[in-house]
Scaffold this active site. Structure first.
Site, PDB file in Angstrom:
ATOM      1  N   GLY A  11      35.299  38.326  34.500  1.00 20.28           N
ATOM      2  CA  GLY A  11      33.887  38.028  34.767  1.00 20.28           C
ATOM      3  C   GLY A  11      33.070  38.065  33.491  1.00 20.28           C
ATOM      4  O   GLY A  11      31.880  38.366  33.509  1.00 20.28           O
ATOM      5  N   THR A  13      31.747  35.874  31.569  1.00 25.43           N
ATOM      6  CA  THR A  13      30.633  34.959  31.320  1.00 25.43           C
ATOM      7  C   THR A  13      29.394  35.329  32.132  1.00 25.43           C
ATOM      8  O   THR A  13      28.359  34.668  32.019  1.00 25.43           O
ATOM      9  CB  THR A  13      31.028  33.513  31.666  1.00 25.43           C
ATOM     10  OG1 THR A  13      31.384  33.438  33.048  1.00 25.43           O
ATOM     11  CG2 THR A  13      32.199  33.050  30.801  1.00 25.43           C
ATOM     12  N   ARG A  36      39.143  31.434  34.044  1.00 26.27           N
ATOM     13  CA  ARG A  36      39.629  31.017  35.354  1.00 26.27           C
ATOM     14  C   ARG A  36      39.518  29.507  35.516  1.00 26.27           C
ATOM     15  O   ARG A  36      38.443  28.931  35.282  1.00 26.27           O
ATOM     16  CB  ARG A  36      38.835  31.717  36.449  1.00 26.27           C
ATOM     17  CG  ARG A  36      38.965  33.240  36.429  1.00 26.27           C
ATOM     18  CD  ARG A  36      37.916  33.913  37.286  1.00 26.27           C
ATOM     19  NE  ARG A  36      37.994  33.479  38.667  1.00 26.27           N
ATOM     20  CZ  ARG A  36      37.025  33.680  39.556  1.00 26.27           C
ATOM     21  NH1 ARG A  36      35.914  34.280  39.184  1.00 26.27           N
ATOM     22  NH2 ARG A  36      37.169  33.267  40.793  1.00 26.27           N
ATOM     23  N   LYS A  45      29.642  28.050  31.238  1.00 30.93           N
ATOM     24  CA  LYS A  45      30.674  29.098  31.165  1.00 30.93           C
ATOM     25  C   LYS A  45      31.660  28.797  30.046  1.00 30.93           C
ATOM     26  O   LYS A  45      32.067  29.693  29.298  1.00 30.93           O
ATOM     27  CB  LYS A  45      31.407  29.228  32.499  1.00 30.93           C
ATOM     28  CG  LYS A  45      30.605  29.917  33.590  1.00 30.93           C
ATOM     29  CD  LYS A  45      31.462  30.167  34.824  1.00 30.93           C
ATOM     30  CE  LYS A  45      30.664  30.927  35.881  1.00 30.93           C
ATOM     31  NZ  LYS A  45      31.483  31.209  37.087  1.00 30.93           N
ATOM     32  N   LYS A 133      32.768  48.059  47.808  1.00 34.09           N
ATOM     33  CA  LYS A 133      33.078  48.782  46.574  1.00 34.09           C
ATOM     34  C   LYS A 133      33.918  50.024  46.863  1.00 34.09           C
ATOM     35  O   LYS A 133      34.812  50.370  46.076  1.00 34.09           O
ATOM     36  CB  LYS A 133      31.787  49.165  45.843  1.00 34.09           C
ATOM     37  CG  LYS A 133      31.074  47.967  45.212  1.00 34.09           C
ATOM     38  CD  LYS A 133      29.807  48.369  44.491  1.00 34.09           C
ATOM     39  CE  LYS A 133      29.162  47.169  43.819  1.00 34.09           C
ATOM     40  NZ  LYS A 133      27.928  47.517  43.077  1.00 34.09           N
TER      41      LYS A 133
END
Length: 304
Positions: A11, A13, A36, A45, A133
């Site tokens: 993650g 970006t 990805r 991105k 989470k």
């Protein structure tokens, strides 16, 4: 000199992810950033990824639909930091982290906001994020993966310049009213996003943070909304129009809005600062006093 861990950012970006990558490079870690293929034609991105590569980061291609590629990527690093979005107005990818659990040596999962372990009483539908989470936490702990959880509280970009108002990111104009939540007397914790990156990377090689929650609670940035508004008035030389909103009226305006519910827990219940940090956790600014964190008044001056 201690050998620094190799860091993989998933993650990288994103809003917090790119700050984690920048901090990792700045602190001298060998830094990998997951690329990805699902990003497809997202040129922004790609440009961010290429800028990281130019700064010395290694881009590693892997997909959440290809478990073998994820395992290969994870095995490159000593620490995996996941910063995939968990907010509803962006993409909501918390449970994708479960695919990362295999082969991880140390994991910093995507949290970076409120501590989900303290949000068991969160109102629906806002409780979904916290529950997901906790599912990820359980998977980490059941697999005995060394980990660090980071609770970064209120990001300055979303809560400081706007004086913690919904629907805007900048200070009020002369004719705009500022909503004060329940008298504005509840303590809140404001943190600059770049400091989140710095503290997170500081923690990855620190035995004091192993299997603990690290709260980023810089003492000069713990204040009430009322104090934040007063600080802006002093810096700008302008008095703002204030309207107090009770908890009952605030919730009545909710209509299932997840962001509104988050504001309720922060500004009415005081979920960020209504507890002492115990021995099973740590506070970042105390662990790393050498970090010159951004003070709220410094952040507000950007808008003058």
């Amino acid at each position: 000199m201690a050998i620094k861990s190799k860091v993989l950012v998933v993650g990288g970006t994103g809003y917090i992810g790119r700050r984690i990558v920048a901090a990792s490079l700045a602190q001298g870690h060998t830094t990998y950033v997951l690329k990805r293929p699902e990003s497809g034609l997202d040129i922004e991105k790609l440009q961010i990824l290429l800028s990281f590569k130019k700064q010395g980061a290694h881009l590693v291609e892997a997909s959440f639909s290809d478990q073998d590629s994820l395992v290969r990527a994870v095995k490159l690093a000593d620490v995996v930091i996941c910063t995939m979005s968990g907010v509803h107005f962006r993409s909501h990818n918390i449970l994708l982290q479960l695919k990362l659990v295999e082969a991880i040596k140390r994991f910093v999962p995507s949290e970076f906001g409120m501590d989900p372990a303290r949000m068991g009483g969160a109102l629906e539908p806002g409780n979904e994020t916290f529950e997901q989470k906790m599912v990820v936490r359980k998977a980490i702990e059941d697999a005995n993966i060394p980990h660090t959880y980071v609770s970064a509280n209120c990001f300055a970009g979303y809560f400081v310049g706007n004086l913690s108002q919904l629907g805007t990111l900048t200070p009020p104009s002369r004719d705009q009213q500022v909503v004060i939540y329940g008298g504005g007397n509840v303590k809140v914790v404001y943190v600059d996003e770049d400091d989140v990156g710095t503290y997170t990377i500081k923690a990855v090689d620190d035995e004091r943070t192993l299997n603990k929650t690290v709260y980023i609670r810089p003492p000069e940035n713990v204040m009430t909304q009322g104090e934040l508004v007063a600080m802006w008035e002093k810096l700008s030389g302008q008095q703002v129009q204030k309207v107090d909103l009770s908890a009952q009226d605030f919730l009545a305006s909710m209509e299932g809005n997840v962001v509104v519910l988050m504001f309720y827990h922060i500004f009415y219940e005081g979920c960020l600062a209504n507890f002492e940090i115990g021995e099973d956790a740590a506070e970042a600014s105390s662990l790393y006093p050498e970090v010159k964190y951004t003070r709220v008044h410094e952040y507000l001056q950007i808008f003058l």
